[in-house]
Design a protein around this motif. Structure first.
Motif, PDB file in Angstrom:
ATOM      1  N   TYR A  19       0.874  -1.175   0.000  1.00  0.00           N
ATOM      2  CA  TYR A  19       0.000   0.000   0.000  1.00  0.00           C
ATOM      3  C   TYR A  19       0.904   1.215   0.000  1.00  0.00           C
ATOM      4  O   TYR A  19       1.746   1.370   0.883  1.00  0.00           O
ATOM      5  CB  TYR A  19      -0.908  -0.020   1.229  1.00  0.00           C
ATOM      6  N   HIS A  76      -4.583  -3.417   4.006  1.00  0.00           N
ATOM      7  CA  HIS A  76      -5.079  -2.087   4.350  1.00  0.00           C
ATOM      8  C   HIS A  76      -6.607  -2.026   4.232  1.00  0.00           C
ATOM      9  O   HIS A  76      -7.290  -1.492   5.113  1.00  0.00           O
ATOM     10  CB  HIS A  76      -4.425  -1.036   3.454  1.00  0.00           C
ATOM     11  N   HIS A 113     -12.760   1.418  -0.186  1.00  0.00           N
ATOM     12  CA  HIS A 113     -12.509   2.852  -0.330  1.00  0.00           C
ATOM     13  C   HIS A 113     -11.358   3.169  -1.295  1.00  0.00           C
ATOM     14  O   HIS A 113     -11.315   4.245  -1.873  1.00  0.00           O
ATOM     15  CB  HIS A 113     -12.266   3.517   1.039  1.00  0.00           C
ATOM     16  N   ASP A 114     -10.430   2.227  -1.461  1.00  0.00           N
ATOM     17  CA  ASP A 114      -9.291   2.481  -2.360  1.00  0.00           C
ATOM     18  C   ASP A 114      -9.410   1.731  -3.679  1.00  0.00           C
ATOM     19  O   ASP A 114      -8.415   1.596  -4.404  1.00  0.00           O
ATOM     20  CB  ASP A 114      -7.979   2.086  -1.668  1.00  0.00           C
ATOM     21  N   ASP A 120      -9.524   4.476   7.684  1.00  0.00           N
ATOM     22  CA  ASP A 120      -8.484   4.420   6.652  1.00  0.00           C
ATOM     23  C   ASP A 120      -7.117   4.769   7.266  1.00  0.00           C
ATOM     24  O   ASP A 120      -6.126   4.059   7.068  1.00  0.00           O
ATOM     25  CB  ASP A 120      -8.889   5.428   5.555  1.00  0.00           C
TER      26      ASP A 120
HETATM   27 FE    FE Z   1      -6.789   4.058   2.134  1.00  0.00          FE
END
Ligand code: FE
Length: 184
Positions: free
Chosen positions: A19, A29, A53-54, A155
């Motif tokens: 990440y 992550h 979210h990513d 996050d």
């Molecule tokens: Fe993130």
């Protein structure tokens, strides 16, 4: 292809990479971000948002090394659009807003900046730095800004090497439940 299968394929292909600038993989992550959402008993839609979210990093090309980032890749916009085609706004909107949420917290929570990892401080500048007063007001007018701030805080915590979490496959039912019905 079922949405959960589509998600799992993206993680299988690209999730093992580090990440950006952190000591965990992209998959670790994502799992840790969802883990912290569940630890706060977040509703399932927000747990799915935390997990995905990513996702924007998977559907666009970004340099692997954070030091090579000379411009922000706007992965939150790409991810938000990808998710909006497959899920309700309860999921896509917090994702679209999770980078503005970082800029928002930098402007409104004096303790927040100290929590950020070095890589996250590096990208802050590329993302536009702390929000102005006007940007703060616009952000607070977004329907899902509170949810975006929650995703953002999970996050920021999801960068712990070796933390034990549920596996990606454990989220299949939750993703299936959250996915929009296929159009007729
Ligand atoms: Fe993130």
């Amino acid at each position: 292809m079922n949405v959960a299968d589509e998600v799992f394929e993206l993680f299988a292909r690209q999730g093992a990479a580090a990440y950006y600038g952190e000591a965990v993989s992209i998959t670790e992550h994502a799992l840790q971000t969802a883990f912290f959402a569940q630890a706060e008993a977040a509703p399932p839609a927000l747990v799915v948002a935390a997990l995905l979210h990513d996702i924007g990093h998977f559907v666009q090309d970004a340099p692997v090394d954070i030091a090579d980032w000379i411009a922000d890749a706007r992965h939150e916009e790409v991810g938000g659009l990808w998710l909006a085609e497959r899920f309700a706004p309860q999921i896509s909107e917090p994702v679209r807003l999770h980078v503005p949420a970082k800029r928002y917290l930098c402007a409104t929570d004096p303790a927040y900046l100290a929590l950020l990892s070095p890589a996250s401080v590096h990208t802050l500048a590329l993302q536009g730095g702390p929000m102005s007063e006007r940007e703060v007001a616009l952000f607070e007018a977004e329907s899902f800004h509170r949810q975006a701030v929650r995703v953002r805080r999970w996050d920021d915590r999801g960068k712990i090497p070796g933390l034990a979490t549920p596996a990606l496959a454990d989220y299949r039912a939750m993703i299936d439940m959250a996915a929009r019905r296929a159009p007729p």
